[in-house]
Design a protein around this motif. Structure first.
Motif, PDB file in Angstrom:
ATOM      1  N   GLY B  86       0.819  -1.213   0.000  1.00 49.55           N
ATOM      2  CA  GLY B  86       0.000   0.000   0.000  1.00 49.55           C
ATOM      3  C   GLY B  86       0.847   1.254   0.000  1.00 49.55           C
ATOM      4  N   THR B  87       1.936   1.235   0.749  1.00 52.13           N
ATOM      5  CA  THR B  87       2.827   2.399   0.802  1.00 52.13           C
ATOM      6  C   THR B  87       3.513   2.609  -0.540  1.00 52.13           C
ATOM      7  OG1 THR B  87       3.214   1.896   3.128  1.00 52.13           O
ATOM      8  CG2 THR B  87       4.703   3.477   2.109  1.00 52.13           C
ATOM      9  N   LEU B  88       3.984   1.523  -1.128  1.00 48.30           N
ATOM     10  CA  LEU B  88       4.655   1.631  -2.430  1.00 48.30           C
ATOM     11  C   LEU B  88       3.724   2.238  -3.475  1.00 48.30           C
ATOM     12  CD1 LEU B  88       6.509  -1.821  -2.555  1.00 48.30           C
ATOM     13  CD2 LEU B  88       7.588   0.424  -2.540  1.00 48.30           C
ATOM     14  N   THR B  89       2.485   1.773  -3.507  1.00 44.89           N
ATOM     15  CA  THR B  89       1.559   2.298  -4.521  1.00 44.89           C
ATOM     16  C   THR B  89       1.226   3.766  -4.238  1.00 44.89           C
ATOM     17  OG1 THR B  89      -0.320   1.383  -3.294  1.00 44.89           O
ATOM     18  CG2 THR B  89       0.553   0.067  -5.100  1.00 44.89           C
ATOM     19  N   THR B  90       1.206   4.122  -2.974  1.00 45.67           N
ATOM     20  CA  THR B  90       0.942   5.526  -2.623  1.00 45.67           C
ATOM     21  C   THR B  90       2.074   6.434  -3.082  1.00 45.67           C
ATOM     22  OG1 THR B  90      -0.289   4.833  -0.679  1.00 45.67           O
ATOM     23  CG2 THR B  90       0.504   7.089  -0.676  1.00 45.67           C
ATOM     24  N   LEU B  91       3.274   5.901  -3.084  1.00 42.19           N
ATOM     25  CA  LEU B  91       4.442   6.721  -3.416  1.00 42.19           C
ATOM     26  C   LEU B  91       4.680   6.857  -4.914  1.00 42.19           C
ATOM     27  CD1 LEU B  91       6.923   5.361  -0.712  1.00 42.19           C
ATOM     28  CD2 LEU B  91       5.774   7.583  -0.713  1.00 42.19           C
ATOM     29  N   LEU B  92       3.978   6.066  -5.698  1.00 43.70           N
ATOM     30  CA  LEU B  92       4.204   6.115  -7.146  1.00 43.70           C
ATOM     31  C   LEU B  92       3.913   7.525  -7.670  1.00 43.70           C
ATOM     32  CD1 LEU B  92       2.445   2.802  -8.232  1.00 43.70           C
ATOM     33  CD2 LEU B  92       4.918   3.206  -8.130  1.00 43.70           C
ATOM     34  N   ALA B  93       4.769   7.997  -8.544  1.00 45.63           N
ATOM     35  CA  ALA B  93       4.544   9.314  -9.137  1.00 45.63           C
ATOM     36  C   ALA B  93       4.334   9.220 -10.638  1.00 45.63           C
ATOM     37  CB  ALA B  93       5.728  10.231  -8.839  1.00 45.63           C
ATOM     38  N   GLU B  94       4.868   8.178 -11.243  1.00 49.06           N
ATOM     39  CA  GLU B  94       4.778   8.049 -12.705  1.00 49.06           C
ATOM     40  C   GLU B  94       3.864   6.899 -13.110  1.00 49.06           C
ATOM     41  OE1 GLU B  94       8.831   7.584 -13.872  1.00 49.06           O
ATOM     42  OE2 GLU B  94       9.440   9.418 -12.838  1.00 49.06           O
ATOM     43  N   SER B  95       4.080   5.752 -12.522  1.00 51.60           N
ATOM     44  CA  SER B  95       3.268   4.594 -12.893  1.00 51.60           C
ATOM     45  C   SER B  95       1.875   4.723 -12.298  1.00 51.60           C
ATOM     46  CB  SER B  95       3.907   3.312 -12.350  1.00 51.60           C
ATOM     47  OG  SER B  95       5.272   3.260 -12.649  1.00 51.60           O
ATOM     48  N   LEU B  96       0.917   4.059 -12.943  1.00 53.94           N
ATOM     49  CA  LEU B  96      -0.418   3.941 -12.375  1.00 53.94           C
ATOM     50  C   LEU B  96      -0.578   2.535 -11.819  1.00 53.94           C
ATOM     51  CD1 LEU B  96      -2.595   5.606 -15.164  1.00 53.94           C
ATOM     52  CD2 LEU B  96      -1.650   6.660 -13.096  1.00 53.94           C
ATOM     53  N   PHE B  97      -1.550   2.356 -10.946  1.00 54.91           N
ATOM     54  CA  PHE B  97      -1.803   1.006 -10.447  1.00 54.91           C
ATOM     55  C   PHE B  97      -3.304   0.796 -10.277  1.00 54.91           C
ATOM     56  CE2 PHE B  97      -3.390   1.019  -6.084  1.00 54.91           C
ATOM     57  CZ  PHE B  97      -3.242   2.351  -5.735  1.00 54.91           C
ATOM     58  N   GLN B 225     -13.813   2.786  -9.527  1.00 50.37           N
ATOM     59  CA  GLN B 225     -14.450   2.333  -8.289  1.00 50.37           C
ATOM     60  C   GLN B 225     -13.533   1.439  -7.461  1.00 50.37           C
ATOM     61  OE1 GLN B 225     -17.503   3.489  -7.340  1.00 50.37           O
ATOM     62  NE2 GLN B 225     -17.205   4.754  -9.150  1.00 50.37           N
ATOM     63  N   HIS B 226     -12.475   0.931  -8.093  1.00 51.72           N
ATOM     64  CA  HIS B 226     -11.575   0.005  -7.412  1.00 51.72           C
ATOM     65  C   HIS B 226     -10.424   0.763  -6.746  1.00 51.72           C
ATOM     66  CE1 HIS B 226     -13.760  -2.987  -9.665  1.00 51.72           C
ATOM     67  NE2 HIS B 226     -13.139  -3.922  -8.975  1.00 51.72           N
ATOM     68  N   VAL B 227      -9.723   0.057  -5.905  1.00 45.54           N
ATOM     69  CA  VAL B 227      -8.497   0.625  -5.335  1.00 45.54           C
ATOM     70  C   VAL B 227      -7.514   0.812  -6.483  1.00 45.54           C
ATOM     71  CG1 VAL B 227      -6.571   0.234  -3.774  1.00 45.54           C
ATOM     72  CG2 VAL B 227      -8.874  -0.490  -3.122  1.00 45.54           C
ATOM     73  N   SER B 228      -7.171   2.043  -6.741  1.00 35.63           N
ATOM     74  CA  SER B 228      -6.325   2.348  -7.901  1.00 35.63           C
ATOM     75  C   SER B 228      -5.790   3.770  -7.751  1.00 35.63           C
ATOM     76  CB  SER B 228      -7.140   2.254  -9.191  1.00 35.63           C
ATOM     77  OG  SER B 228      -8.080   3.312  -9.253  1.00 35.63           O
ATOM     78  N   SER B 229      -5.023   4.193  -8.742  1.00 36.54           N
ATOM     79  CA  SER B 229      -4.507   5.571  -8.731  1.00 36.54           C
ATOM     80  C   SER B 229      -5.633   6.593  -8.753  1.00 36.54           C
ATOM     81  CB  SER B 229      -3.580   5.802  -9.930  1.00 36.54           C
ATOM     82  OG  SER B 229      -2.536   4.861  -9.936  1.00 36.54           O
ATOM     83  N   PHE B 230      -6.833   6.175  -9.142  1.00 35.37           N
ATOM     84  CA  PHE B 230      -7.984   7.081  -9.096  1.00 35.37           C
ATOM     85  C   PHE B 230      -8.302   7.526  -7.672  1.00 35.37           C
ATOM     86  CE2 PHE B 230      -9.376   5.582 -13.352  1.00 35.37           C
ATOM     87  CZ  PHE B 230      -9.674   6.806 -13.901  1.00 35.37           C
ATOM     88  N   LYS B 231      -7.900   6.734  -6.691  1.00 40.94           N
ATOM     89  CA  LYS B 231      -8.221   7.067  -5.300  1.00 40.94           C
ATOM     90  C   LYS B 231      -7.286   8.123  -4.732  1.00 40.94           C
ATOM     91  CE  LYS B 231     -11.546   4.041  -5.081  1.00 40.94           C
ATOM     92  NZ  LYS B 231     -12.923   4.530  -5.220  1.00 40.94           N
ATOM     93  N   GLN B 232      -6.228   8.441  -5.493  1.00 37.51           N
ATOM     94  CA  GLN B 232      -5.293   9.466  -5.031  1.00 37.51           C
ATOM     95  C   GLN B 232      -5.686  10.785  -5.685  1.00 37.51           C
ATOM     96  OE1 GLN B 232      -2.078   6.712  -6.354  1.00 37.51           O
ATOM     97  NE2 GLN B 232      -1.053   7.412  -4.501  1.00 37.51           N
ATOM     98  N   ARG B 233      -6.289  11.643  -4.921  1.00 39.42           N
ATOM     99  CA  ARG B 233      -6.902  12.855  -5.461  1.00 39.42           C
ATOM    100  C   ARG B 233      -5.931  13.675  -6.314  1.00 39.42           C
ATOM    101  NH1 ARG B 233     -11.869  15.268  -3.865  1.00 39.42           N
ATOM    102  NH2 ARG B 233     -12.284  16.811  -5.460  1.00 39.42           N
ATOM    103  N   HIS B 234      -4.696  13.763  -5.843  1.00 32.69           N
ATOM    104  CA  HIS B 234      -3.741  14.599  -6.576  1.00 32.69           C
ATOM    105  C   HIS B 234      -3.338  13.986  -7.911  1.00 32.69           C
ATOM    106  CE1 HIS B 234      -1.131  11.693  -4.577  1.00 32.69           C
ATOM    107  NE2 HIS B 234      -0.179  12.022  -5.412  1.00 32.69           N
ATOM    108  N   ARG B 235      -3.660  12.707  -8.098  1.00 34.75           N
ATOM    109  CA  ARG B 235      -3.293  12.050  -9.358  1.00 34.75           C
ATOM    110  C   ARG B 235      -4.493  11.821 -10.284  1.00 34.75           C
ATOM    111  NH1 ARG B 235       0.434   7.064  -9.212  1.00 34.75           N
ATOM    112  NH2 ARG B 235       1.124   8.014 -11.146  1.00 34.75           N
TER     113      ARG B 235
END
Lengths: 86, 275
Positions: B86-97, B225-235
């Motif tokens: 979860g932390t790794l995916t939160t830190l991503l800046a370029e890749s999407l997940f 709707q899934h856990v994804s980069s969409f859940k990170q508002r800034h992204r």
């Protein structure tokens, strides 16, 4: 209220719009997308005469589009919120 | 348990580090679980520190505490693996997940999206036994500009019902076992990024099995709707543009069934067809 920051993507005959202000996605099906595209300064009557559908259905769709902020009405003319296509 | 010297896990292609400090049985298992992971962008160091009695753990990034968790006796590795991923995916800046299982067929990626309990793990396991290669059981790591999905090879968390649904597991090895969960790393892993070919939305349904196309617009909404980069508002804009780009060049399907074997047979047949 018109959207301030919106991105849009067209897929075949459907359009998805990202409302960045509220963090939500809006899906326009073929019908809604058609009405939305006509919101380029056209009046309700002009849109009704341009699409296949009952006037009631056109007005209903315009109201939904306005409620979501995708369009607004100024002096009787329908205007789309600024959109950036991706 | 006594405090141990830090076990340091280097994410080989990332230039980043996960530093693990705490009781050796746990940090060793975590280190092994993370050792096959490759992330292509530079991420900051994640410091994970367990208390000497392994009851609690902290995750710190750049000096900021990202999380603290209480660890249930007997299941620390699963909990911490989830926290680290979860932390790794939160830190991503370029890749999407997106939270998904990923397999490859002849160098083409199939991404299996579904809610928890939709059968992602059992489907991935069954597909591996039908000749697919393993990229991930948990995270589809995506590079939209290249149109590829990257391996995110942490072990599959195989629960008793997963094993029952999937049948025999694919060739591989158990990295660790916690309670009735086995963390299983398949042998046949895809080591390089591969082209995104298909998104499959897994849905439970009534009797019968059906694999049918879904519109790209509908799938984009489902991904959001899934856990994804969409859940990170800034992204959000980045996620919208990136997933749109990926979907334009992918086949989009929905699979409805409650029978994992039928699901895997259908997907294996479909996956071997060229896109």
């Amino acid at each position: 209220m018109p959207l301030h920051k919106a991105l849009a993507a067209a897929f075949e005959d459907e359009i998805v719009i990202l409302d960045s202000d509220h963090g939500s996605l809006l899906l326009l099906d073929t019908w809604a997308g058609q009405i939305w595209r006509f919101c380029d300064g056209s009046t309700t009557e002009a849109i009704e005469s341009s699409v296949n559908g009952t006037p009631g259905r056109v007005r209903e769709t315009l109201q939904v589009l306005m409620d979501t902020g995708l369009v607004c009405q100024i002096n009787g003319e329908w205007i789309r919120s600024p959109i950036e296509w991706v | 348990m006594t405090p141990e010297a830090p076990a340091v896990v280097r994410l080989p292609s990332a230039g980043g580090l996960v530093r693990l400090t705490g009781p050796a049985p746990i940090t060793t298992a975590l280190a092994e679980s993370l050792s096959s992971l490759r992330i292509r962008e530079i991420l900051p160091i994640i410091d994970v520190t367990l208390s000497p009695d392994a009851r609690t753990a902290d995750g710190v990034v750049n000096g900021d505490r990202m999380w603290s968790v209480a660890l249930a006796p007997g299941t620390p590795v699963g909990t911490l693996l989830g926290q680290i991923v979860g932390t790794l995916t939160t830190l991503l800046a370029e890749s999407l997940f997106v939270h998904a299982g990923v397999v490859g067929f002849d160098g083409r990626g199939m991404i299996l999206v579904g809610e928890s309990g939709a059968g992602k793990t059992s489907t991935v396991a069954a597909l591996l036994r039908r000749g697919a290669t393993y990229l991930s059981d948990e995270v589809a790591l995506l590079d939209p500009s290249a149109g590829v999905v990257m391996p995110f090879a942490i072990p599959m968390a195989v629960k008793p019902w997963t094993r029952k649904a999937a049948g025999a597991l694919p060739p591989g090895r158990a990295v660790v076992r916690e309670g009735d969960v086995e963390f299983w790393l398949p042998n046949d892993r895809e080591m390089r990024p591969i082209k995104v070919d298909t998104f499959v939305l897994l849905r439970h349904a009534g009797p019968g099995t059906r694999l049918s196309p879904i519109s790209r617009a509908a799938l984009l909404l489902a991904l959001a709707q899934h856990v994804s980069s969409f859940k990170q508002r800034h992204r959000l804009p980045q996620a919208f543009a990136g997933f749109t780009r990926l979907l334009r060049n992918a086949r989009c399907m929905v699979l409805e069934t409650t029978r994992p074997a039928a699901r895997a047979d259908l997907l294996a047949t479909f996956g071997r067809r060229s896109g």
